[in-house]
Write an enzyme that holds these catalytic residues in place. Structure first.
Site, PDB file in Angstrom:
ATOM      1  N   GLU A 164      -3.188   5.380  17.443  1.00 62.05           N
ATOM      2  CA  GLU A 164      -1.866   5.077  17.406  1.00 62.05           C
ATOM      3  C   GLU A 164      -0.906   6.314  19.008  1.00 62.05           C
ATOM      4  OE1 GLU A 164       0.801   4.187  13.796  1.00 62.05           O
ATOM      5  OE2 GLU A 164      -0.850   5.000  13.101  1.00 62.05           O
ATOM      6  N   LYS A 191       0.506  -1.296   0.123  1.00 60.24           N
ATOM      7  CA  LYS A 191      -0.045   0.063   0.160  1.00 60.24           C
ATOM      8  C   LYS A 191       1.101   1.078  -0.240  1.00 60.24           C
ATOM      9  CE  LYS A 191      -0.990   1.990   3.526  1.00 60.24           C
ATOM     10  NZ  LYS A 191      -0.816   2.905   4.847  1.00 60.24           N
ATOM     11  N   HIS A 240      -1.298  -5.081   5.366  1.00 61.58           N
ATOM     12  CA  HIS A 240      -0.810  -6.058   6.224  1.00 61.58           C
ATOM     13  C   HIS A 240      -1.823  -6.076   7.846  1.00 61.58           C
ATOM     14  CE1 HIS A 240       0.401  -1.992   8.344  1.00 61.58           C
ATOM     15  NE2 HIS A 240       0.291  -2.574   8.931  1.00 61.58           N
ATOM     16  N   LYS A 280      -3.109  -9.701  10.877  1.00 64.34           N
ATOM     17  CA  LYS A 280      -2.664 -10.308  12.129  1.00 64.34           C
ATOM     18  C   LYS A 280      -3.611 -11.226  12.603  1.00 64.34           C
ATOM     19  CE  LYS A 280      -2.085  -4.981  12.485  1.00 64.34           C
ATOM     20  NZ  LYS A 280      -0.732  -4.626  13.381  1.00 64.34           N
ATOM     21  N   HIS A 328      -6.737  -0.402   5.815  1.00 63.74           N
ATOM     22  CA  HIS A 328      -6.852  -0.774   7.084  1.00 63.74           C
ATOM     23  C   HIS A 328      -8.811  -0.724   7.911  1.00 63.74           C
ATOM     24  CE1 HIS A 328      -2.452  -0.859   6.048  1.00 63.74           C
ATOM     25  NE2 HIS A 328      -2.389  -0.171   7.093  1.00 63.74           N
ATOM     26  N   ASP A 377      -3.887   7.025   4.382  1.00 63.52           N
ATOM     27  CA  ASP A 377      -3.354   6.143   4.998  1.00 63.52           C
ATOM     28  C   ASP A 377      -3.661   4.872   5.725  1.00 63.52           C
ATOM     29  OD1 ASP A 377      -0.562   6.373   5.178  1.00 63.52           O
ATOM     30  OD2 ASP A 377      -0.602   6.165   7.969  1.00 63.52           O
TER      31      ASP A 377
HETATM   32  C1  BG6 Z   1       0.591   1.950   7.733  1.00 63.92           C
HETATM   33  C2  BG6 Z   1       1.032   3.490   8.480  1.00 63.92           C
HETATM   34  O1  BG6 Z   1      -0.015   1.653   6.938  1.00 63.92           O
HETATM   35  O2  BG6 Z   1       0.265   1.623   8.814  1.00 63.92           O
HETATM   36  C3  BG6 Z   1       1.357   3.823   9.050  1.00 63.92           C
HETATM   37  O3  BG6 Z   1       1.399   3.818   6.610  1.00 63.92           O
HETATM   38  C4  BG6 Z   1       0.559   3.623  10.686  1.00 63.92           C
HETATM   39  O4  BG6 Z   1       1.117   5.079   8.990  1.00 63.92           O
HETATM   40  C5  BG6 Z   1       1.273   1.855  10.038  1.00 63.92           C
HETATM   41  O5  BG6 Z   1       1.558   3.819  11.119  1.00 63.92           O
HETATM   42  C6  BG6 Z   1       0.311   1.286  11.863  1.00 63.92           C
HETATM   43  O6  BG6 Z   1       0.014  -0.124  11.253  1.00 63.92           O
HETATM   44  P1  BG6 Z   1       0.588  -0.737  12.694  1.00 63.92           P
HETATM   45  O7  BG6 Z   1       0.409  -2.221  12.146  1.00 63.92           O
HETATM   46  O8  BG6 Z   1       1.432  -0.574  13.492  1.00 63.92           O
HETATM   47  O9  BG6 Z   1      -0.375  -0.369  12.954  1.00 63.92           O
END
Ligand code: BG6
Length: 484
Positions: free
Chosen positions: A215, A147, A177, A181, A239, A234
Site C-alpha cells: 500500500e 474483520k 473483502h 475482488k 487477506h 491487520d
Molecule cells: C483493510 C485493512 O482490511 O484492508 C487496511 O484494515 C487496508 O489497513 C485495507 O488498507 C486494504 O484494502 P484494499 O482493498 O484497499 O487493498
C-alpha cells in the site's frame, strides 16, 4: 422473497463508503429482490430523510461522474433509519417492531450487517438473540461480520461460541473483502477451468510463490487502531492467508460453499506451525519512518507497518516450496500481486546465453489496482542469433471486458442475499488462520525478534528484505503494477 438489510454502525465510514454505494449499484443493475429495504441503525438520531440526504451526498462523491440522480431518487425510499444503542434491550425491541411493520405479513430474508467496532460484536449478537431478531419464523436470518474476527485464536474461538449460541454456522458470513475482488475469484477459474496450469502447479515446477499486498498510503487517521493491531493482524491473518489458500488449495469437488471451504481449511492445516525460535529467521518486520509521529501512535511504538513471512505448506503438492507473504504501508506503490515463480529449465541448450542461464518463467496474477494476469516467458530476440529475452503474454480485465469493474462489496453482498457462503470464512478457517499468526505476533512482541527495522516511505520496505531473499537464492518481485 423481499430482503431487509439491517446495518449496525450506520453512521460509520464503511456504510457510506462501501455498503450503500454497493447496494445502489446492485439496485441499478436490477439485482436486488423486489421489496428490498435498508435499515440503518446507530446511536446518532437521524430522520429517514436526513440519513437519505447524507447518503446521497457520500454516494455521489464515491460514484463521481457516474452518479445517476434519477436512479437514486428511485432507490432512496428503500432507505430507513432507526436510532438505537446496542446496549439497550428496548432499542432492539423497537427495531424488531419497525422491521415487522416495514416487512408486513410477507416477511423477508433479513441480513444483519455488523459494520461497528469489533468490541461490539458479542453484545449485538446477544441482543439479536434475546430480542427474537434471529428467529427464522418469518424468513431466513443471516449475519455478516466484518474483520477483524477476534484478535487471536482464543478471542476468535470465544466470538465463534457467542455467535453460535444465537446463529447456526450456515447463517454466518465472515467477510474478507479480498475474496470479492474479481481476480481473486478468477484464480479459481484459472486453476480449475483450464487444464494447462494444473500439471505445473506443484513442487515439480514451482520454485516458490510470492504474495505481496503493498500500500502506498500510510496509516493516516487510523493511528490508534493500527498501533494496537499491526500488520500481522491487520493484513496477514485475513487477506494474505486467504490469497495463499486460494493459490494453494486442491480443486473442490464442486463450486459450493462447504466444498470450497473444506479445501481451504486443508491448506491452513498443512501450514507448518512456527516455533518461537524459528520466527526470527523466517520473518522480517519494519516500521516506516515517521510512523511514530502519526496521530494516535505511541512515540516509542514497536508496531510493525511492514512484514514479510516465509511459510511452508507441508503436503504432497507444496512440500519444499516456500510461500513468501509480504505487506506494508507507505511502500512504493499500491499493488497486490501473486507471483508463481517457476523453476529454471533443467538444462540450457542456448550457448549464446551468458552463463547458460535465463530468467525462469513467472505467472503474475495482479489483483489491484488493475486486474489481470501476465505470463513472463523467454522469447528469441529477432535478428540477434539465439539471444533470449523475457517477454509476456497478458490478460487484462479492463481490455477484455468493457464496463466498470464491480466493487468487492457488490459481489459479496449479493452472495449473502443469495445464501452462498463460498467466499466467506468459516469458523474453523478463521481459528486456523489465527493459529498460524499467533506465534508470529507473540515472537515479535515478546522476544522482539526479528529486530524492527525503520524504512524510508516510498520503498519496498526495509533494505534488509532484499538481502534476506538473496541469501535464499531468490529475489522479490519489486514491480509496481505490471498491468494498467
Ligand atoms: C483493510 C485493512 O482490511 O484492508 C487496511 O484494515 C487496508 O489497513 C485495507 O488498507 C486494504 O484494502 P484494499 O482493498 O484497499 O487493498
Amino acid at each position: 422473497m423481499p430482503l431487509s438489510l439491517v446495518i449496525f454502525g450506520a453512521s460509520g465510514d464503511l456504510t457510506s463508503r462501501k455498503l450503500i454505494p454497493a447496494m445502489f449499484q446492485l439496485f441499478r443493475k436490477g439485482r436486488l429482490p423486489a421489496g428490498t429495504q435498508i435499515i440503518g441503525s446507530a446511536r446518532t438520531p437521524f430522520s429517514d430523510d436526513a440519513w437519505r440526504q447524507a447518503l446521497a451526498k457520500t454516494t455521489q462523491e464515491f460514484n463521481g461522474k457516474h452518479f445517476d440522480q434519477a436512479a437514486w431518487d428511485k432507490f432512496a425510499p428503500a432507505i430507513h433509519y432507526h436510532a438505537g444503542d446496542i446496549n439497550t434491550a428496548s432499542d432492539f425491541e423497537g427495531l424488531h417492531k419497525r422491521l415487522t411493520e416495514l416487512e408486513g405479513s410477507a416477511g423477508a430474508t433479513r441480513v444483519y450487517y455488523l459494520a461497528t467496532a469489533p468490541h461490539t460484536y458479542e453484545e449485538i449478537v446477544e441482543q439479536l438473540g434475546a430480542s427474537g431478531l434471529a428467529d427464522e419464523v418469518h424468513g431466513p436470518r443471516r449475519i455478516v461480520i466484518e474483520k477483524p474476527f477476534g484478535t487471536d485464536s482464543a478471542s476468535a474461538r470465544h466470538l465463534n461460541e457467542v455467535v453460535h449460541s444465537v446463529f447456526h454456522e450456515q447463517q454466518v458470513y465472515r467477510i474478507d473483502h479480498y475474496l470479492g475482488k474479481e481476480t481473486v475469484q478468477n484464480i479459481l477459474v484459472l486453476r480449475f477451468a483450464n487444464t494447462i496450469f494444473e500439471p505445473v502447479w506443484n513442487r515439480n515446477y514451482v520454485d516458490h510463490v510470492q504474495i505481496t499486498v503493498a500500500e502506498e498510503v500510510a496509516v493516516g487517521r487510523r493511528g490508534s487502531f493500527y498501533d494496537e493491531t499491526g500488520i500481522l493482524r491487520d493484513m496477514f491473518q485475513n487477506h494474505l492467508l486467504q490469497l495463499l489458500t486460494i493459490t494453494a488449495m486442491e480443486a473442490p469437488v464442486r463450486y459450493e460453499a462447504e466444498a470450497v471451504r473444506d479445501e481451504k481449511v486443508k491448506v491452513l492445516s498443512a501450514i507448518r506451525p512456527m516455533a518461537p525460535e524459528t520466527v526470527a529467521g523466517a520473518t522480517l518486520r519494519g516500521q516506516y519512518l515517521g510512523y511514530r509521529n502519526e496521530p494516535g501512535v505511541k512515540p516509542d511504538s514497536q508496531t510493525a507497518t511492514f512484514g514479510a513471512v516465509r511459510l511452508a505448506v507441508d503436503n504432497w503438492r507444496w512440500h519444499g516450496v516456500p510461500f513468501y507473504l509480504r505487506s506494508g504501508k507507505a511502500m512504493s506503490c499500491r499493488t497486490t500481486q501473486i507471483v508463481v515463480q517457476f523453476r529454471q529449465p533443467p538444462h540450457m541448450v542456448f550457448d549464446s546465453q551468458p552463463d547458460h542461464a535465463c530468467d525462469a518463467d513467472q505467472l503474475v496474477i495482479q489483483i489491484q489496482p488493475a486486474e489481470g494476469i501476465q505470463l513472463h516467458m523467454q522469447t528469441k530476440v529477432p535478428d540477434a542469433g539465439m539471444k533470449l529475452r523475457q517477454t509476456d503474454l497478458e490478460f487484462s480485465y479492463s481490455r477484455e471486458f468493457k464496463g466498470v469493474m464491480p466493487e468487492a462489496y457488490e459481489r459479496l453482498l449479493l452472495d449473502v442475499f443469495q445464501g452462498d457462503a463460498s467466499l466467506f470464512a468459516r469458523a474453523d478457517e478463521v481459528e486456523l488462520a489465527w493459529g498460524i499468526i499467533d506465534p508470529l505476533v507473540s515472537a515479535w512482541q515478546k522476544q522482539a525478534q526479528p529486530p524492527l527495522e525503520i524504512y524510508e516511505p516510498g520503498l519496498w520496505g526495509p533494505t534488509s528484505a532484499a538481502e534476506w531473499m538473496d541469501k535464499q537464492g531468490r529475489q522479490w518481485f519489486d514491480s509496481c503494477p505490471v498491468l494498467s
